[in-house]
Scaffold this motif. Structure first.
Motif, PDB file in Angstrom:
ATOM      1  N   SER A  29       0.779  -1.399  -0.043  1.00 34.32           N
ATOM      2  CA  SER A  29       0.080  -0.077  -0.111  1.00 34.32           C
ATOM      3  C   SER A  29       0.937   1.143   0.031  1.00 34.32           C
ATOM      4  N   ASN A  30       2.293   1.047   0.473  1.00 31.68           N
ATOM      5  CA  ASN A  30       3.108   2.164   0.482  1.00 31.68           C
ATOM      6  C   ASN A  30       4.027   2.352  -0.588  1.00 31.68           C
ATOM      7  N   VAL A  31       4.704   1.157  -1.057  1.00 25.41           N
ATOM      8  CA  VAL A  31       5.796   1.200  -1.726  1.00 25.41           C
ATOM      9  C   VAL A  31       5.477   0.631  -3.325  1.00 25.41           C
ATOM     10  N   VAL A  32       4.892  -0.597  -3.342  1.00 26.58           N
ATOM     11  CA  VAL A  32       4.611  -0.917  -4.745  1.00 26.58           C
ATOM     12  C   VAL A  32       3.994  -0.133  -5.443  1.00 26.58           C
ATOM     13  N   ASP A  33       4.306   0.249  -6.640  1.00 32.64           N
ATOM     14  CA  ASP A  33       3.670   0.944  -7.671  1.00 32.64           C
ATOM     15  C   ASP A  33       2.663   0.217  -8.474  1.00 32.64           C
ATOM     16  N   PHE A  34       1.332   0.333  -8.299  1.00 32.91           N
ATOM     17  CA  PHE A  34       0.445  -0.557  -9.274  1.00 32.91           C
ATOM     18  C   PHE A  34       0.054   0.483 -10.320  1.00 32.91           C
ATOM     19  N   GLY A  35       0.454   1.675 -10.431  1.00 39.50           N
ATOM     20  CA  GLY A  35       0.035   2.507 -11.512  1.00 39.50           C
ATOM     21  C   GLY A  35       0.436   2.127 -12.708  1.00 39.50           C
ATOM     22  N   GLY A  36       1.561   1.654 -12.919  1.00 43.23           N
ATOM     23  CA  GLY A  36       2.063   1.180 -14.355  1.00 43.23           C
ATOM     24  C   GLY A  36       1.970  -0.211 -14.594  1.00 43.23           C
ATOM     25  N   ARG A  37       0.886  -0.890 -13.809  1.00 41.52           N
ATOM     26  CA  ARG A  37       0.616  -2.179 -14.065  1.00 41.52           C
ATOM     27  C   ARG A  37      -0.602  -2.578 -14.161  1.00 41.52           C
ATOM     28  N   GLY A  38      -1.478  -1.428 -14.341  1.00 38.78           N
ATOM     29  CA  GLY A  38      -2.980  -1.464 -14.610  1.00 38.78           C
ATOM     30  C   GLY A  38      -3.408  -2.381 -15.831  1.00 38.78           C
ATOM     31  N   GLN A  39      -4.237  -3.237 -15.766  1.00 37.69           N
ATOM     32  CA  GLN A  39      -4.428  -4.011 -16.932  1.00 37.69           C
ATOM     33  C   GLN A  39      -6.141  -3.714 -17.194  1.00 37.69           C
ATOM     34  N   HIS A  40      -6.460  -3.620 -18.566  1.00 42.24           N
ATOM     35  CA  HIS A  40      -8.030  -3.264 -18.881  1.00 42.24           C
ATOM     36  C   HIS A  40      -8.298  -3.773 -20.210  1.00 42.24           C
ATOM     37  N   GLY A  41      -9.527  -3.971 -20.314  1.00 44.54           N
ATOM     38  CA  GLY A  41      -9.752  -4.449 -21.682  1.00 44.54           C
ATOM     39  C   GLY A  41     -10.081  -5.996 -21.870  1.00 44.54           C
ATOM     40  N   GLY A  42     -10.115  -6.349 -23.100  1.00 44.29           N
ATOM     41  CA  GLY A  42     -10.231  -8.050 -23.311  1.00 44.29           C
ATOM     42  C   GLY A  42      -9.299  -8.440 -24.176  1.00 44.29           C
ATOM     43  N   SER A  43      -7.936  -7.705 -24.293  1.00 43.89           N
ATOM     44  CA  SER A  43      -7.183  -8.339 -25.288  1.00 43.89           C
ATOM     45  C   SER A  43      -6.133  -9.330 -24.305  1.00 43.89           C
ATOM     46  N   GLY A  44      -6.214 -10.460 -25.010  1.00 40.61           N
ATOM     47  CA  GLY A  44      -5.540 -11.394 -24.614  1.00 40.61           C
ATOM     48  C   GLY A  44      -4.139 -11.528 -25.179  1.00 40.61           C
ATOM     49  N   LEU A  45      -3.247 -12.711 -24.845  1.00 43.15           N
ATOM     50  CA  LEU A  45      -1.908 -12.646 -25.736  1.00 43.15           C
ATOM     51  C   LEU A  45      -2.140 -12.980 -27.068  1.00 43.15           C
ATOM     52  N   GLY A  46      -3.201 -13.383 -27.527  1.00 43.03           N
ATOM     53  CA  GLY A  46      -3.259 -13.736 -29.145  1.00 43.03           C
ATOM     54  C   GLY A  46      -2.829 -15.129 -29.340  1.00 43.03           C
ATOM     55  N   SER A  47      -2.992 -15.371 -30.813  1.00 43.64           N
ATOM     56  CA  SER A  47      -2.908 -16.791 -31.167  1.00 43.64           C
ATOM     57  C   SER A  47      -1.474 -17.240 -31.265  1.00 43.64           C
ATOM     58  N   ARG A  48      -0.658 -16.188 -31.607  1.00 40.57           N
ATOM     59  CA  ARG A  48       0.843 -16.537 -32.002  1.00 40.57           C
ATOM     60  C   ARG A  48       1.505 -17.302 -30.559  1.00 40.57           C
ATOM     61  N   PRO A  49       1.338 -16.474 -29.541  1.00 38.24           N
ATOM     62  CA  PRO A  49       2.088 -17.201 -28.263  1.00 38.24           C
ATOM     63  C   PRO A  49       1.345 -18.598 -27.912  1.00 38.24           C
ATOM     64  N   MET A  50      -0.092 -18.759 -28.433  1.00 31.42           N
ATOM     65  CA  MET A  50      -0.542 -19.769 -28.193  1.00 31.42           C
ATOM     66  C   MET A  50       0.240 -21.029 -29.122  1.00 31.42           C
ATOM     67  N   VAL A  51       0.362 -20.822 -30.016  1.00 29.96           N
ATOM     68  CA  VAL A  51       1.138 -21.716 -31.101  1.00 29.96           C
ATOM     69  C   VAL A  51       2.687 -22.167 -30.414  1.00 29.96           C
ATOM     70  N   THR A  52       3.145 -21.307 -29.739  1.00 29.62           N
ATOM     71  CA  THR A  52       4.390 -21.768 -29.055  1.00 29.62           C
ATOM     72  C   THR A  52       4.227 -22.838 -28.194  1.00 29.62           C
ATOM     73  N   SER A  53       2.908 -23.289 -27.920  1.00 30.75           N
ATOM     74  CA  SER A  53       2.552 -24.482 -27.089  1.00 30.75           C
ATOM     75  C   SER A  53       2.991 -25.703 -27.667  1.00 30.75           C
ATOM     76  N   TRP A  54       3.343 -25.607 -29.214  1.00 25.61           N
ATOM     77  CA  TRP A  54       3.755 -26.951 -29.810  1.00 25.61           C
ATOM     78  C   TRP A  54       4.845 -26.535 -30.715  1.00 25.61           C
ATOM     79  N   ILE A  55       4.704 -25.370 -31.155  1.00 21.83           N
ATOM     80  CA  ILE A  55       6.043 -24.809 -32.054  1.00 21.83           C
ATOM     81  C   ILE A  55       6.894 -23.711 -31.147  1.00 21.83           C
ATOM     82  N   PRO A  56       7.840 -24.133 -30.502  1.00 21.75           N
ATOM     83  CA  PRO A  56       8.319 -23.279 -29.499  1.00 21.75           C
ATOM     84  C   PRO A  56       9.124 -22.110 -29.849  1.00 21.75           C
ATOM     85  N   ASP A  57       9.618 -21.928 -31.203  1.00 16.99           N
ATOM     86  CA  ASP A  57      10.378 -20.882 -31.631  1.00 16.99           C
ATOM     87  C   ASP A  57       9.316 -20.063 -32.975  1.00 16.99           C
TER      88      ASP A  57
END
Length: 696
Positions: A291-319
Motif C-alpha cells: 500500500s505504500n511502496v509497490v507502484d500499481f499505477g504502471g501495472r494496470g490491465q484493462h480490456g479484453g485483449s489476450g496474448l493472441g494466437s501466436r503465443p498459443m502456437v508456441t505451445s507446440w512450436i516453441p520458436d
C-alpha cells in the motif's frame, strides 16, 4: 510378530515380481525413466557440480565482468538478468545474515535501503527454497529446481491417483507441466516456486470438494501457506481463481445436494483462512508495503485483449514467435511473458483423453461409491477448465475484460496466468496417456455405442466432432503464425514446424493403434514411443532456456568491484549508469549503492527522477543514463546521499573536461606481432581515454 514381517516382506516381493511381469509395469518404468531423463539432460550437470543452474554466464554481457571473464562465450538465455541482480542477491543476504544470527529485515545496499526479510518478495521463505539455506550458493539453484520438479510430481501423482488414472500417466503429466512454458521461462524467479504447488493445491481442493472431512482444512491451508510464502502472490491468485471454479463444479457434480456443497465449501474456505493465518507473519508486512511502496499505477490491465494466437502456437512450436531465449523476437512482448510450450505430443494426448474411453474396471463394493464420486465428471470439468483458461489467457474477449475487474488480474499481465493453462493441459495429457495405456478398444466402444441411449450416443458424436475441430484449429493457427515470421527466420521455422508435424502425426498414429488393437504388446510399444516423443522435444526446447554456467562465472570479484569494496564505507555509496555492475548485485558484494533493482518508496523515486527523468524503465529498476554522467558528477543530490563513486560502462561518455590528443596520420594494423598502438604522451590525472576512428 517376526513371522508376520517375513510374510509381509515375501508378499511385497511377490507383488513386485508380478508387477514386473505385467506389460503395464514396463510402461510405468519407461514413463518414470522419461521424467528422470528430463532432469538428467537439463539440470543434471548442475546437480553433480559441473556448473551452476543460475545463469551467471550472462554476466559476460555486463561491465565489469565482461572485461574479466576468461571466456567470451555468452549464455543461450539473455532474458534472466533480473534473477542475477535482484532475486539471488536478496536471497544470499537473508541467508548470510541468518547464519550470523541476524534476521535481515532490511537491505541497506541498494536504492538507499529497501525492505527484505519482512516481506516474501525474494521467495526465500518458500519450503522449496530450503537448499538456499543449507547448500553452497552456486549449487542451490539446481537443487531448488529439482525440488520444484519433485513437488510437481508429488502433486500430479496424488491428484491423478484420486481420479483413478493409471500410474504410468503420473510421471508423463508431471513432465508436461515441469517442461511447460511458464515453468521453464520463469525459472530462478520466485514465480515457479509458487507454481510448483499448483498440482498439490488442486489435490487438496479436490479432497475438500469430495471427501467432506474436516482434516482437509489442514491440507488446503498448508498448500496455500506454502504458495503465499513463495513470493509471487499473482500466481496464488490465479490458482485460487480457477481453483474456485473447479471446486464448485467438482462439489456440485460429486454431491448433487445442497448440504454436501455447503459443507465442502466451509472446509475449503476454512483451509484458505488457515493458510492465510500460517503465512500472516509475512502477509501483513507485505500488505502494508504494497500500500505504500509497490507502484500499481504502471501495472494496470484493462480490456479484453489476450496474448493472441501466436503465443498459443508456441505451445507446440516453441520458436514460432521468437528464437527461444536468445533475444531474437518478432512478438510484442518479452518471450518470458509469452512462452507457452507443452509439446505437440501433449496436445495429441489431450485429444486422446476426449476421444478414448478408459478400460472398464470393477470397483470393490466397499469403495465403489466413494471411488465413483472421486472420478465423476472429472474429464469434462478439466477439459472445460482448460478451454476456459485458453480463452482467458490467449483469446481474451468479454471473459478477460470481466476478469480484469478483479484483484490480481487488474495489476498483472494476463500472460502470467498461462501457468494454469499449462497445469490443466498437463493433467488432461496425463489422463490421455492413461487411456492410451489402458484403453477401451474401438470394438468394445462400438458395442457400447450400439447399446447406449440416444443421449449418450449424441455425447460421443459431439466429442468426436470436438476432436476434429480441435485438430483443424491447430493447423489453422499454425499457418497464421507462420505468416508473421520474418523472412530471415522463415526457413528454420518451417523446418521446425515440419518436425513438429511429423511428431504430432506419429503420436496420432500411435494413439489410433492403441485404440484399434487389443494386443498388449501394441499398447506397450505405443506407450514407450509416446513417452519418448514427449520427453525428447521437451529436453530440446528446455535446454536453450536453462543454460548451465561455468562455476568460474559465478559472481567473480573484478578489480573494479574489489576497489569499491575497499573504498566505499558504511557511510558512503556508489551509483551506476546503464547496466554497469547490474545495479542490484551490490547486495551480493555488500557495497552500498544509490541505484538498485527492488521495490522503492515513491519519495525515493521522486528524488531520483529529479536527477534523471527517464530513469526507472520498469517500476523497480533504478540506474542513471550514461549520457548524464557529466551532470551527475556535479549533482548536489548525489552528494547529499553520500555518493562517492559513479560506475559506468567503458563506452559511456567521460566526465570532466576533454582534451584532444594528437591525431594519427597513418594506419596501424593490430596483429599478433604488433598487438598495441602508441598514443601521444601526456601527463596528469585522467578519467579515461576515448579513441575515435576515421570517418568514411
Amino acid at each position: 510378530m517376526a513371522t508376520e514381517r517375513v510374510a509381509d516382506r515375501l508378499d511385497r516381493r511377490t507383488r513386485f515380481a508380478l508387477w514386473l511381469r505385467r506389460p503395464q509395469g514396463w510402461v510405468e518404468i519407461v514413463a518414470w525413466a522419461a521424467l528422470v531423463a528430463f532432469v538428467v539432460f537439463t539440470i543434471g550437470p548442475a546437480l553433480i557440480g559441473h556448473g551452476t543452474f543460475l545463469n551467471t554466464g550472462l554476466l559476460n554481457r555486463y561491465t565489469p565482468w565482461g572485461e574479466s571473464f576468461e571466456t567470451t562465450t555468452g549464455s543461450t538465455n539473455i532474458l534472466t538478468s533480473d534473477t542475477l541482480d535482484s532475486v539471488f542477491p536478496q536471497t544470499t543476504l537473508l541467508v548470510r545474515s541468518a547464519h550470523e544470527g541476524v534476521f535481515a529485515a532490511w537491505n541497506p545496499f541498494v536504492a538507499g535501503g529497501v525492505e527484505l526479510g519482512g516481506v516474501p518478495n525474494s521467495g526465500a521463505w518458500s519450503p522449496l527454497s530450503l537448499p538456499w539455506w543449507i547448500l553452497p550458493f552456486s549449487y542451490a539453484p539446481g537443487a531448488v529446481k529439482l525440488l520444484e520438479i519433485v513437488a510437481v510430481t508429488v502433486g500430479m501423482s496424488l491428484l491423478l491417483r484420486r481420479w483413478s488414472v493409471p500410474r504410468a500417466a503420473w510421471p508423463i503429466a508431471s513432465l508436461v507441466f515441469a517442461s511447460s512454458g511458464f515453468m521453464v521461462a520463469w525459472s530462478n524467479w520466485p514465480q515457479t516456486r509458487v507454481a510448483a504447488f499448483i498440482p498439490l493445491l488442486f489435490w487438496a481442493i479436490d479432497r475438500a470438494a469430495v471427501e467432506l472431512r474436516a482434516r482437509d482444512v489442514i491440507g488446503v491451508g498448508a498448500v496455500v501457506a506454502s504458495m503465499l510464502l513463495g513470493g509471487f502472490p499473482a500466481v496464488v491468485g490465479y490458482g485460487l481463481f480457477v481453483g474456485g471454479i473447479f471446486f464448485l463444479a467438482r462439489t456440485i457434480v460429486a454431491h448433487r445436494a445442497l448440504r454436501g456443497v455447503v459443507l465442502s465449501g466451509l472446509i475449503a474456505v476454512g483451509g484458505i483462512v488457515f493458510g492465510l493465518l500460517l503465512s500472516a507473519w509475512q502477509l501483513l508486512p507485505f500488505a502494508i508495503s504494497a500500500s505504500n511502496v509497490v507502484d500499481f499505477g504502471g501495472r494496470g490491465q484493462h480490456g479484453g485483449s489476450g496474448l493472441g494466437s501466436r503465443p498459443m502456437v508456441t505451445s507446440w512450436i516453441p520458436d514460432v514467435s521468437f528464437l527461444g531465449s536468445s533475444g531474437a523476437a518478432w512478438s510484442n512482448r518479452n518471450p518470458v511473458e509469452e512462452y507457452s510450450y507443452i509439446g505437440i505430443a501433449a496436445v495429441v494426448l489431450i485429444a486422446a483423453a476426449v476421444l478414448i474411453r478408459p478400460a472398464t474396471s470393477q470397483l470393490s463394493a466397499d469403495r465403489g461409491v466413494l471411488a465413483r464420486r472421486r472420478t465423476r465428471g472429472v474429464l469434462t470439468i478439466v477439459a472445460a477448465m482448460l478451454a476456459f483458461s485458453v480463452v482467458l489467457v490467449f483469446l481474451g474477449g468479454p471473459i478477460l475484460a470481466a476478469a480484469r475487474e478483479l484483484p490480481v488480474f487488474d495489476s498483472n499481465p494476463i500472460g502470467r496466468a498461462r501457468v494454469v493453462v499449462g497445469f490443466f493441459a498437463a493433467a488432461l495429457a496425463g489422463i490421455g496417456f492413461g487411456r492410451v495405456v489402458e484403453p477401451e478398444t474401438l470394438r468394445d466402444e462400438l458395442a457400447r455405442f450400439r447399446a447406449a441411449s440416444l443421449l449418450r450416443r449424441t455425447g460421443r458424436i459431439v466429442a468426436i466432432v470436438l476432436v476434429v475441430l480441435f485438430t483443424l484449429s491447430i493447423g489453422l493457427q499454425t499457418m497464421l503464425a507462420l505468416e508473421a515470421v520474418p523472412t530471415e527466420y522463415v526457413h528454420q521455422t518451417k523446418v521446425e514446424a515440419l518436425t513438429v508435424g511429423i511428431i504430432g502425426a506419429a503420436v496420432g498414429v500411435a494413439v489410433l493403434l492403441a485404440w484399434f488393437f487389443r494386443s498388449r504388446v501394441v499398447h506397450v510399444l505405443v506407450a514407450v514411443a509416446i513417452a519418448a516423443m514427449v520427453v525428447v522435444p521437451a529436453i530440446s526446447a528446455t535446454q536453450k532456456w536453462w543454460p548451465i554456467a561455468s562455476l568460474s562465472t559465478f559472481y567473480p570479484t573484478t578489480p573494479a568491484l574489489a576497489y569499491l569494496q575497499q573504498n566505499v564505507s558504511d557511510q558512503e555509496r556508489y551509483a551506476t549508469t546503464g547496466s554497469a555492475t547490474l545495479p542490484g548485485s551490490a547486495t551480493y558484494y555488500g557495497i552500498r549503492s544509490v541505484t538498485g533493482h527492488a521495490f522503492q518508496t515513491k519519495e525515493w523515486k521522486q528524488l531520483m527522477r529529479s536527477l534523471d527523468p527517464d530513469t526507472y524503465p520498469t517500476a523497480t529498476y533504478l540506474s542513471f543514463s550514461p549520457n548524464l554522467i557529466p551532470s551527475l558528477v556535479e549533482s548536489p543530490i548525489l552528494d547529499r546521499v553520500a555518493t562517492k563513486y559513479l560506475v559506468a560502462d567503458p563506452s559511456a561518455p567521460l566526465a570532466g573536461t576533454t582534451e584532444d590528443g594528437d591525431s594519427q596520420t597513418k594506419w596501424s594494423d593490430l596483429t599478433a606481432d604488433n598487438p598495441s598502438v602508441d598514443s601521444a604522451t601526456n601527463s596528469g590525472p585522467l578519467n579515461g581515454i576515448t579513441i575515435t576512428g576515421p570517418r568514411r
